[in-house]
Design an enzyme around this catalytic site. Structure first.
Site, PDB file in Angstrom:
ATOM      1  N   CYS A 114       6.645  -9.100   2.970  1.00 16.26           N
ATOM      2  CA  CYS A 114       7.080  -8.866   1.391  1.00 16.26           C
ATOM      3  C   CYS A 114       8.334  -9.663   1.311  1.00 16.26           C
ATOM      4  O   CYS A 114       8.359  -9.562   0.813  1.00 16.26           O
ATOM      5  CB  CYS A 114       6.934  -7.555   1.773  1.00 16.26           C
ATOM      6  SG  CYS A 114       4.965  -6.623   1.568  1.00 16.26           S
ATOM      7  N   HIS A 248      11.104  -7.203  -5.312  1.00 16.83           N
ATOM      8  CA  HIS A 248       9.678  -7.408  -4.624  1.00 16.83           C
ATOM      9  C   HIS A 248       9.140  -6.250  -5.271  1.00 16.83           C
ATOM     10  O   HIS A 248       9.276  -4.903  -5.369  1.00 16.83           O
ATOM     11  CB  HIS A 248       9.914  -7.300  -3.184  1.00 16.83           C
ATOM     12  CG  HIS A 248       8.328  -6.804  -2.331  1.00 16.83           C
ATOM     13  ND1 HIS A 248       7.210  -7.711  -3.107  1.00 16.83           N
ATOM     14  CD2 HIS A 248       7.977  -5.558  -1.899  1.00 16.83           C
ATOM     15  CE1 HIS A 248       6.373  -7.071  -2.198  1.00 16.83           C
ATOM     16  NE2 HIS A 248       7.307  -5.868  -1.497  1.00 16.83           N
ATOM     17  N   ASN A 278       0.937  -5.982  -5.362  1.00 15.43           N
ATOM     18  CA  ASN A 278       2.204  -6.073  -4.623  1.00 15.43           C
ATOM     19  C   ASN A 278       1.179  -7.405  -3.694  1.00 15.43           C
ATOM     20  O   ASN A 278       0.352  -7.308  -3.180  1.00 15.43           O
ATOM     21  CB  ASN A 278       2.265  -5.172  -3.147  1.00 15.43           C
ATOM     22  CG  ASN A 278       2.871  -5.514  -2.059  1.00 15.43           C
ATOM     23  OD1 ASN A 278       3.391  -6.934  -2.524  1.00 15.43           O
ATOM     24  ND2 ASN A 278       3.914  -4.746  -1.700  1.00 15.43           N
TER      25      ASN A 278
HETATM   26  N1  ACO Z   1      -6.323   7.174  -4.982  1.00 15.38           N
HETATM   27  C1  ACO Z   1      -6.154   8.877  -5.459  1.00 15.38           C
HETATM   28  N2  ACO Z   1      -5.607   9.484  -4.506  1.00 15.38           N
HETATM   29  C2  ACO Z   1      -5.128   8.864  -2.702  1.00 15.38           C
HETATM   30  C3  ACO Z   1      -4.790   7.892  -3.245  1.00 15.38           C
HETATM   31  C4  ACO Z   1      -6.043   6.910  -4.307  1.00 15.38           C
HETATM   32  N3  ACO Z   1      -5.789   5.350  -3.939  1.00 15.38           N
HETATM   33  N4  ACO Z   1      -4.273   7.527  -2.196  1.00 15.38           N
HETATM   34  C5  ACO Z   1      -3.763   8.595  -1.765  1.00 15.38           C
HETATM   35  N5  ACO Z   1      -4.374   9.620  -2.541  1.00 15.38           N
HETATM   36  C6  ACO Z   1      -4.079  10.900  -1.882  1.00 15.38           C
HETATM   37  C7  ACO Z   1      -4.031  11.167  -0.531  1.00 15.38           C
HETATM   38  O1  ACO Z   1      -5.249  11.374   0.185  1.00 15.38           O
HETATM   39  C8  ACO Z   1      -3.454  13.210  -0.671  1.00 15.38           C
HETATM   40  O2  ACO Z   1      -4.416  13.486  -0.928  1.00 15.38           O
HETATM   41  P1  ACO Z   1      -3.764  15.505  -0.204  1.00 15.38           P
HETATM   42  O3  ACO Z   1      -3.017  15.159  -0.914  1.00 15.38           O
HETATM   43  O4  ACO Z   1      -5.222  15.812  -0.876  1.00 15.38           O
HETATM   44  O5  ACO Z   1      -4.013  14.590   1.499  1.00 15.38           O
HETATM   45  C9  ACO Z   1      -2.220  11.922  -2.186  1.00 15.38           C
HETATM   46  O6  ACO Z   1      -3.421  11.455  -2.875  1.00 15.38           O
HETATM   47  C10 ACO Z   1      -1.054  12.172  -1.313  1.00 15.38           C
HETATM   48  O7  ACO Z   1      -0.526  10.694  -0.833  1.00 15.38           O
HETATM   49  P2  ACO Z   1       0.655  10.397  -0.473  1.00 15.38           P
HETATM   50  O8  ACO Z   1       0.255   9.497   0.479  1.00 15.38           O
HETATM   51  O9  ACO Z   1       2.114  11.336  -0.014  1.00 15.38           O
HETATM   52  O10 ACO Z   1       1.055   9.821  -1.819  1.00 15.38           O
HETATM   53  P3  ACO Z   1       2.325   9.459  -2.099  1.00 15.38           P
HETATM   54  O11 ACO Z   1       3.260  10.203  -3.337  1.00 15.38           O
HETATM   55  O12 ACO Z   1       3.290   9.147  -0.805  1.00 15.38           O
HETATM   56  O13 ACO Z   1       1.949   7.942  -2.897  1.00 15.38           O
HETATM   57  C11 ACO Z   1       1.945   5.432  -2.069  1.00 15.38           C
HETATM   58  C12 ACO Z   1       1.812   6.688  -2.046  1.00 15.38           C
HETATM   59  C13 ACO Z   1       2.093   5.214  -3.783  1.00 15.38           C
HETATM   60  C14 ACO Z   1       1.156   5.044  -1.064  1.00 15.38           C
HETATM   61  C15 ACO Z   1       3.849   5.920  -1.594  1.00 15.38           C
HETATM   62  O14 ACO Z   1       4.551   6.478  -0.438  1.00 15.38           O
HETATM   63  C16 ACO Z   1       4.353   4.637  -1.739  1.00 15.38           C
HETATM   64  O15 ACO Z   1       4.690   3.776  -2.659  1.00 15.38           O
HETATM   65  N6  ACO Z   1       4.588   4.229  -0.724  1.00 15.38           N
HETATM   66  C17 ACO Z   1       5.767   2.448  -0.492  1.00 15.38           C
HETATM   67  C18 ACO Z   1       4.609   2.200   0.258  1.00 15.38           C
HETATM   68  C19 ACO Z   1       4.645   0.159  -0.384  1.00 15.38           C
HETATM   69  O16 ACO Z   1       5.156   0.280  -0.914  1.00 15.38           O
HETATM   70  N7  ACO Z   1       3.948  -0.191   0.914  1.00 15.38           N
HETATM   71  C20 ACO Z   1       4.288  -1.326   0.367  1.00 15.38           C
HETATM   72  C21 ACO Z   1       4.313  -2.920   0.758  1.00 15.38           C
HETATM   73  S1  ACO Z   1       5.984  -2.126   1.685  1.00 15.38           S
HETATM   74  C22 ACO Z   1       6.856  -2.823   0.970  1.00 15.38           C
HETATM   75  O17 ACO Z   1       7.219  -3.749   0.168  1.00 15.38           O
HETATM   76  C23 ACO Z   1       7.857  -2.118   0.297  1.00 15.38           C
END
Ligand code: ACO
Length: 321
Positions: A114, A248, A278
């Site tokens: 990224c 980004h 993304n």
């Molecule tokens: N739809 C519905 N539910 C979902 C989904 C989905 N697509 N994905 C995960 N869940 C559920 C999980 O199973 C979990 O359920 P549970 O509580 O019953 O176990 C719940 O949602 C919470 O999951 P978490 O992973 O803890 O959710 P979080 O609030 O951390 O959000 C996310 C996840 C959006 C990926 C967040 O962590 C994030 O944005 N991280 C940064 C990652 C990123 O942007 N990466 C891109 C590349 S790196 C970069 O570019 C910087």
């Protein structure tokens, strides 16, 4: 007079097919509400089989060349930032060169996921200032849809495909026009937090994206705020001097939290994550091109670019357009 790499033109390209969260929810166990609330994403473009990293990159490059008033033959350096090249080799940059009909020049890829565009921009800036070329095409192009695990709802909803390009020209400038500072970082000890579980030298397969989302989120806000502070300090300017931040586009919450940490007003931040999701290395030049074309970013503006990605790698750049 100082020799600087000056932004001469921008361009972008998106695959024909756009997929909404609701459409995705018919194939994946997710919902529009969950995706919008956690990420700000509403749509992403997904490449058809005939659309590749090289074809999208070349389409974006053509727009950037037209905006700069240059021909492919004027280009002495092509760098493609990508984690999803058409082939393991040759570099997608050479395929872009062939598609543009550009004659003999320097062409290679940069792999920093990224933050690849920031890495490529920094390399091009150095090469232009040391006379390796007069004009450079710096392209971020990705077809991340090809390396997504469509069974993993925690990652497949986050990414999209696309390309963005800039033409940089080496110019003798007075004052502070052009790229003023770039800063790059990497911390390989975090390489298992965001990675692809395959590759030519390990599994012999292409592999799929794997991510520890929460950890990535935490590191992203800290690292991005810190590197933005570094580049601004290097040019001796304050957050209040910035006209536009082009971040980004991974997640609206990361962008908002980073801006808040630096005291940057949200209306100075270019946001495309809602429309494109993304697009990895393509996200910064894609967003930059949109804001240049819709008239937000104008000649004389102070623009800051930033990104973080797998590795971890991260970086930032300050330029006067
Ligand atoms: N739809 C519905 N539910 C979902 C989904 C989905 N697509 N994905 C995960 N869940 C559920 C999980 O199973 C979990 O359920 P549970 O509580 O019953 O176990 C719940 O949602 C919470 O999951 P978490 O992973 O803890 O959710 P979080 O609030 O951390 O959000 C996310 C996840 C959006 C990926 C967040 O962590 C994030 O944005 N991280 C940064 C990652 C990123 O942007 N990466 C891109 C590349 S790196 C970069 O570019 C910087």
């Amino acid at each position: 007079m100082t020799l600087r790499a000056v932004l001469a033109g921008t361009g972008s390209a998106l695959p024909r097919t756009r997929v909404s969260n609701a459409e995705l929810a018919t194939r994946v166990d997710t919902s529009d509400e969950w995706i919008v609330e956690r990420t700000g994403i509403r749509f992403r473009h997904i490449a058809e089989p005939d659309e590749t990293t090289a074809t999208l990159g070349a389409a974006a490059a053509k727009e950037a060349l037209a905006a700069a008033g240059l021909e492919a033959a004027d280009i002495g350096l092509i760098i493609v930032a990508t984690a999803t090249p058409d082939n393991t080799f040759p570099a997608s940059a050479t395929k872009v060169q062939a598609l543009l009909g550009a004659p003999d020049c320097i062409a290679f890829d940069v792999a920093a996921v990224c933050s690849g565009f920031l890495y490529a921009l920094s390399v091009a800036d150095s090469m232009l200032r040391t006379g390796a070329a007069r004009h450079a095409l710096v392209i971020g192009s990705e077809t991340f849809s090809r390396i997504l695990d469509w069974e993993d709802r925690a990652t497949c909803v986050l990414f999209g495909d696309g390309a963005g390009a800039v033409v940089l020209s080496a110019e003798e400038v007075t004052g502070d026009r052009g790229i003023l500072a770039t800063r790059l970082h990497a911390e390989g000890k975090y390489c298992d937090m965001l990675y692809v579980d395959g590759g030519p030298s390990t599994t012999g397969t292409v592999g799929h994206v794997r991510m520890q989302g929460r950890e990535v989120f935490r590191h992203a806000v800290t690292n991005l705020a810190s590197v933005l502070g570094e580049v601004m300090e290097e040019v001796g300017l304050a957050a209040s001097d910035i006209d536009w931040v082009v971040p980004h586009q991974a997640n609206k919450r990361i962008i908002d939290a980073t801006a808040k940490k630096l005291g940057l007003s949200a209306d100075r931040v270019v946001l495309t994550v809602d429309q494109h999701a993304n697009t990895s290395a393509a996200s910064v030049p894609l967003a930059l091109d949109l804001a240049v074309r819709d008239g937000r970013i104008k000649r004389g503006d102070l623009v800051v670019l930033e990104a973080m990605g797998g590795g971890f790698t991260w970086g930032a750049a300050v330029l006067r357009v």
